[in-house]
Design a protein around this motif. Structure first.
Motif, PDB file in Angstrom:
ATOM      1  N   VAL A 321     -47.860 -26.823  31.284  1.00  0.00           N
ATOM      2  CA  VAL A 321     -46.974 -27.705  32.054  1.00  0.00           C
ATOM      3  C   VAL A 321     -47.628 -29.071  32.164  1.00  0.00           C
ATOM      4  CG1 VAL A 321     -45.958 -28.147  34.326  1.00  0.00           C
ATOM      5  CG2 VAL A 321     -45.898 -25.836  33.362  1.00  0.00           C
ATOM      6  N   HIS A 322     -46.831 -30.115  31.962  1.00  0.00           N
ATOM      7  CA  HIS A 322     -47.305 -31.499  32.084  1.00  0.00           C
ATOM      8  C   HIS A 322     -46.348 -32.265  32.985  1.00  0.00           C
ATOM      9  CE1 HIS A 322     -49.292 -35.237  30.655  1.00  0.00           C
ATOM     10  NE2 HIS A 322     -48.103 -35.766  30.894  1.00  0.00           N
ATOM     11  N   THR A 323     -46.895 -33.122  33.836  1.00  0.00           N
ATOM     12  CA  THR A 323     -46.089 -33.983  34.694  1.00  0.00           C
ATOM     13  C   THR A 323     -46.489 -35.434  34.460  1.00  0.00           C
ATOM     14  OG1 THR A 323     -45.875 -32.268  36.389  1.00  0.00           O
ATOM     15  CG2 THR A 323     -45.461 -34.537  37.071  1.00  0.00           C
ATOM     16  N   THR A 324     -45.511 -36.268  34.161  1.00  0.00           N
ATOM     17  CA  THR A 324     -45.723 -37.702  33.994  1.00  0.00           C
ATOM     18  C   THR A 324     -45.047 -38.440  35.138  1.00  0.00           C
ATOM     19  OG1 THR A 324     -45.819 -37.538  31.575  1.00  0.00           O
ATOM     20  CG2 THR A 324     -45.330 -39.699  32.510  1.00  0.00           C
ATOM     21  N   PHE A 325     -45.780 -39.346  35.779  1.00  0.00           N
ATOM     22  CA  PHE A 325     -45.247 -40.086  36.921  1.00  0.00           C
ATOM     23  C   PHE A 325     -44.679 -41.436  36.487  1.00  0.00           C
ATOM     24  CE2 PHE A 325     -47.864 -36.971  38.971  1.00  0.00           C
ATOM     25  CZ  PHE A 325     -47.165 -36.666  40.128  1.00  0.00           C
ATOM     26  N   ILE A 326     -43.773 -41.935  37.305  1.00  0.00           N
ATOM     27  CA  ILE A 326     -43.091 -43.196  37.030  1.00  0.00           C
ATOM     28  C   ILE A 326     -43.651 -44.281  37.949  1.00  0.00           C
ATOM     29  CG2 ILE A 326     -40.873 -44.406  37.027  1.00  0.00           C
ATOM     30  CD1 ILE A 326     -39.560 -41.578  36.730  1.00  0.00           C
ATOM     31  N   TYR A 374     -41.124 -38.630  38.922  1.00  0.00           N
ATOM     32  CA  TYR A 374     -41.860 -37.929  37.869  1.00  0.00           C
ATOM     33  C   TYR A 374     -40.904 -37.106  37.026  1.00  0.00           C
ATOM     34  CZ  TYR A 374     -41.498 -33.751  40.894  1.00  0.00           C
ATOM     35  OH  TYR A 374     -41.030 -32.707  41.670  1.00  0.00           O
ATOM     36  N   VAL A 375     -41.387 -36.733  35.856  1.00  0.00           N
ATOM     37  CA  VAL A 375     -40.735 -35.728  35.016  1.00  0.00           C
ATOM     38  C   VAL A 375     -41.753 -34.634  34.734  1.00  0.00           C
ATOM     39  CG1 VAL A 375     -39.748 -35.209  32.756  1.00  0.00           C
ATOM     40  CG2 VAL A 375     -39.085 -37.303  33.954  1.00  0.00           C
ATOM     41  N   MET A 376     -41.357 -33.399  34.950  1.00  0.00           N
ATOM     42  CA  MET A 376     -42.201 -32.242  34.680  1.00  0.00           C
ATOM     43  C   MET A 376     -41.580 -31.441  33.532  1.00  0.00           C
ATOM     44  SD  MET A 376     -43.175 -29.127  37.299  1.00  0.00           S
ATOM     45  CE  MET A 376     -43.511 -30.321  38.591  1.00  0.00           C
ATOM     46  N   ALA A 377     -42.415 -31.083  32.571  1.00  0.00           N
ATOM     47  CA  ALA A 377     -41.896 -30.348  31.411  1.00  0.00           C
ATOM     48  C   ALA A 377     -42.903 -29.309  30.961  1.00  0.00           C
ATOM     49  CB  ALA A 377     -41.583 -31.307  30.267  1.00  0.00           C
ATOM     50  N   GLU A 378     -42.395 -28.304  30.244  1.00  0.00           N
ATOM     51  CA  GLU A 378     -43.250 -27.274  29.674  1.00  0.00           C
ATOM     52  C   GLU A 378     -43.219 -27.379  28.152  1.00  0.00           C
ATOM     53  OE1 GLU A 378     -41.706 -23.509  30.863  1.00  0.00           O
ATOM     54  OE2 GLU A 378     -39.880 -23.701  29.668  1.00  0.00           O
ATOM     55  N   GLY A 379     -44.095 -26.628  27.520  1.00  0.00           N
ATOM     56  CA  GLY A 379     -44.124 -26.596  26.062  1.00  0.00           C
ATOM     57  C   GLY A 379     -44.915 -25.400  25.587  1.00  0.00           C
ATOM     58  N   LYS A 380     -44.901 -25.161  24.300  1.00  0.00           N
ATOM     59  CA  LYS A 380     -45.680 -24.065  23.737  1.00  0.00           C
ATOM     60  C   LYS A 380     -47.174 -24.370  23.788  1.00  0.00           C
ATOM     61  CE  LYS A 380     -41.958 -22.601  20.632  1.00  0.00           C
ATOM     62  NZ  LYS A 380     -41.537 -22.431  19.209  1.00  0.00           N
ATOM     63  N   THR A 381     -47.497 -25.660  23.781  1.00  0.00           N
ATOM     64  CA  THR A 381     -48.888 -26.106  23.902  1.00  0.00           C
ATOM     65  C   THR A 381     -48.929 -27.236  24.934  1.00  0.00           C
ATOM     66  OG1 THR A 381     -48.667 -27.795  22.196  1.00  0.00           O
ATOM     67  CG2 THR A 381     -49.312 -25.573  21.475  1.00  0.00           C
ATOM     68  N   GLU A 383     -50.040 -30.190  24.375  1.00  0.00           N
ATOM     69  CA  GLU A 383     -49.596 -31.400  23.690  1.00  0.00           C
ATOM     70  C   GLU A 383     -48.072 -31.479  23.658  1.00  0.00           C
ATOM     71  OE1 GLU A 383     -53.644 -30.424  22.741  1.00  0.00           O
ATOM     72  OE2 GLU A 383     -51.801 -29.238  22.504  1.00  0.00           O
ATOM     73  N   GLU A 384     -47.431 -30.340  23.398  1.00  0.00           N
ATOM     74  CA  GLU A 384     -45.971 -30.327  23.351  1.00  0.00           C
ATOM     75  C   GLU A 384     -45.379 -30.557  24.739  1.00  0.00           C
ATOM     76  OE1 GLU A 384     -43.606 -27.498  20.758  1.00  0.00           O
ATOM     77  OE2 GLU A 384     -43.073 -26.738  22.761  1.00  0.00           O
ATOM     78  N   ALA A 385     -45.990 -30.004  25.776  1.00  0.00           N
ATOM     79  CA  ALA A 385     -45.502 -30.224  27.144  1.00  0.00           C
ATOM     80  C   ALA A 385     -45.555 -31.705  27.494  1.00  0.00           C
ATOM     81  CB  ALA A 385     -46.331 -29.404  28.126  1.00  0.00           C
ATOM     82  N   LYS A 386     -46.653 -32.378  27.102  1.00  0.00           N
ATOM     83  CA  LYS A 386     -46.775 -33.822  27.365  1.00  0.00           C
ATOM     84  C   LYS A 386     -45.723 -34.605  26.594  1.00  0.00           C
ATOM     85  CE  LYS A 386     -49.977 -37.697  26.657  1.00  0.00           C
ATOM     86  NZ  LYS A 386     -49.531 -38.419  27.869  1.00  0.00           N
ATOM     87  N   GLU A 387     -45.524 -34.258  25.347  1.00  0.00           N
ATOM     88  CA  GLU A 387     -44.513 -34.952  24.539  1.00  0.00           C
ATOM     89  C   GLU A 387     -43.122 -34.796  25.160  1.00  0.00           C
ATOM     90  OE1 GLU A 387     -44.827 -33.323  20.652  1.00  0.00           O
ATOM     91  OE2 GLU A 387     -46.786 -34.241  20.231  1.00  0.00           O
ATOM     92  N   ASN A 388     -42.808 -33.593  25.640  1.00  0.00           N
ATOM     93  CA  ASN A 388     -41.502 -33.347  26.244  1.00  0.00           C
ATOM     94  C   ASN A 388     -41.318 -34.161  27.524  1.00  0.00           C
ATOM     95  OD1 ASN A 388     -40.830 -31.516  24.227  1.00  0.00           O
ATOM     96  ND2 ASN A 388     -41.552 -29.743  25.384  1.00  0.00           N
ATOM     97  N   ALA A 389     -42.366 -34.229  28.348  1.00  0.00           N
ATOM     98  CA  ALA A 389     -42.280 -35.005  29.590  1.00  0.00           C
ATOM     99  C   ALA A 389     -42.156 -36.494  29.299  1.00  0.00           C
ATOM    100  CB  ALA A 389     -43.493 -34.724  30.472  1.00  0.00           C
ATOM    101  N   ASP A 390     -42.979 -36.995  28.390  1.00  0.00           N
ATOM    102  CA  ASP A 390     -42.964 -38.428  28.088  1.00  0.00           C
ATOM    103  C   ASP A 390     -41.641 -38.854  27.450  1.00  0.00           C
ATOM    104  OD1 ASP A 390     -45.497 -38.633  29.122  1.00  0.00           O
ATOM    105  OD2 ASP A 390     -46.523 -38.704  27.189  1.00  0.00           O
ATOM    106  N   ARG A 391     -41.063 -37.977  26.629  1.00  0.00           N
ATOM    107  CA  ARG A 391     -39.786 -38.301  25.992  1.00  0.00           C
ATOM    108  C   ARG A 391     -38.688 -38.443  27.045  1.00  0.00           C
ATOM    109  NH1 ARG A 391     -39.379 -33.998  23.186  1.00  0.00           N
ATOM    110  NH2 ARG A 391     -40.700 -34.768  21.502  1.00  0.00           N
TER     111      ARG A 391
END
Length: 403
Positions: A321-326, A374-381, A383-391
């Protein structure tokens, strides 16, 4: 009527999720607050049985309200706060009225950064520091080791924390801090390089259980702003072993027998160094991140600890899980926000939260409170979780009328 008394709450984030948790546990929530917005937050109020407003929250006033609640037929099972500076007071009252067994002295120590540093002077995780009262206090401490950090001892959320690059800046920053925090002692400490992590803990009978380790991305300017979180789902064994030993030593030296807390630590030259320690779960998106990554509702399990039950902190699953803040780059009035619904529809997005209303004056972040969503997203890895959140974050646009 079985109830839990909560002392203060923010409008959003980890602490506000306690009301829903208590509701799901079959308990009525009673909130003591001095914040008027709680009366207008319909999402929170749907889980709160009663709100008690106070101009100022103090021990005598709370005890008076407790007496009235008991005489009205409420069976108060626990008294708890997830908000500085009421955590230790709530625990003390819970021990007195509800037969809890929370370590109030340790929690009280954690509410003050100077007390923590003093208590941990002999611990290898501590950082060299000095309390600032007069110029002579830091003349011998101000050496060639720069940068340094100046803090108010009662600061939280990066408020009252300043980064100092060289000796020439110290007196100027010190004077500004004294103006802003005239009643708070200040401390000056060495700045520690290295990646920083949040370690969320529940301590039961002196045994610290590491619930989660979360890597922080930090933007350093005059202060330190966390701009993203990565929940770690696997760690190098030697890295984790050293972390666990450090956590155990800190918990032992602080004297925490039963309670919940989080530490912020940096890994520097093969050693863990304690940056801060707080007697509660970290705010913002922390509880939701841990629940999404591991299936653990840490706020709910903290309530269980106060109720005298054994918290369930076993991982139910493991998900990156990755969370990116605004944040914003310029000061101005918020005119409108676009892209929130589009962000919510992005693949693997768990949660999207935008805080400010139209008309709010926004500014670049100098404290955690100036992160505007913020946006919180998950991924298989990871790196993928971060990419999903940032997108998804890239779709959200703040339109600002500059000041």
């Amino acid at each position: 009527m079985d109830a839990i008394l909560f002392i203060e709450t923010p409008q959003y984030g980890s602490a506000s999720e306690a009301f829903k948790a208590a509701y799901e546990m079959g308990l009525q929530s009673i909130a003591i607050t001095k914040r008027n917005y709680l009366f207008h937050n319909t999402d929170l109020l749907s889980f709160i049985h009663r709100v008690i407003f106070m101009e100022e929250i103090d021990e005598d006033s709370i005890k008076k309200e407790i007496s009235e609640l008991l005489s009205s037929g409420y069976h108060i099972r626990a008294i708890i706060s997830f908000v500085d500076p009421y955590v230790s007071l709530a625990a003390e009252l819970s021990n007195e009225y509800c037969n809890s067994s929370i370590s109030t002295q340790a929690l009280r120590c954690m509410e003050n950064k100077l007390f923590v540093r003093e208590k941990l002077r002999g611990n290898r995780a501590t950082i060299d520091f000095v309390q600032l009262n007069e110029v002579r206090d830091f003349e011998s401490f101000v050496n060639d080791r720069f940068p340094k950090v100046m803090k108010s001892t009662l600061s939280n959320g990066s408020k009252g924390v300043r980064f100092i690059e060289n000796k020439a800046e110290i007196v100027e920053v010190w004077r500004k801090m004294l103006q802003k925090f005239p009643k708070h002692p200040l401390i000056l400490e060495d700045y520690v390089e290295g990646e920083q992590y949040v370690v969320e803990l529940i301590v039961i009978q002196r045994n610290p259980i590491i619930v989660s380790v979360i890597k922080q991305e930090i933007e350093r300017n005059v202060s330190f702003i966390v701009t993203a979180y990565d929940v770690l789902i696997e760690m190098d064994p030697s890295f984790y072993k050293e972390l666990r030993q450090t956590v155990h030593s800190i918990v032992e030296d602080i004297g925490l027998t039963n309670g919940a807390c989080h530490m912020e630590l940096r890994f520097c030259s093969g050693q863990w160094k304690l940056i801060e320690m707080n007697p509660r779960i970290a705010g913002g998106a922390m509880n939701k991140m841990i629940e999404s990554a591991f299936g653990i509702h840490l706020v709910k399990e903290t309530i269980s600890l106060y109720l005298g039950n054994e918290p369930d902190v076993l991982w139910k699953w493991v998900r990156p899980v990755h969370t990116t803040f605004i944040t914003v780059q310029h000061c101005g009035e918020l005119l409108k926000v676009e892209g929130v619904e589009e962000a919510k529809k992005c693949p693997s997005v768990i949660d999207v939260h935008v805080k400010p209303a139209v008309g709010t004056i926004l500014m670049p972040a100098v404290s955690m409170g100036q992160r505007y969503g913020y946006v919180m997203a998950e991924g298989k890895t990871a790196e993928e979780a971060k990419e999903n959140a940032d997108r998804a974050v890239a779709l959200i646009k703040f339109y600002i009328d500059p000041i």
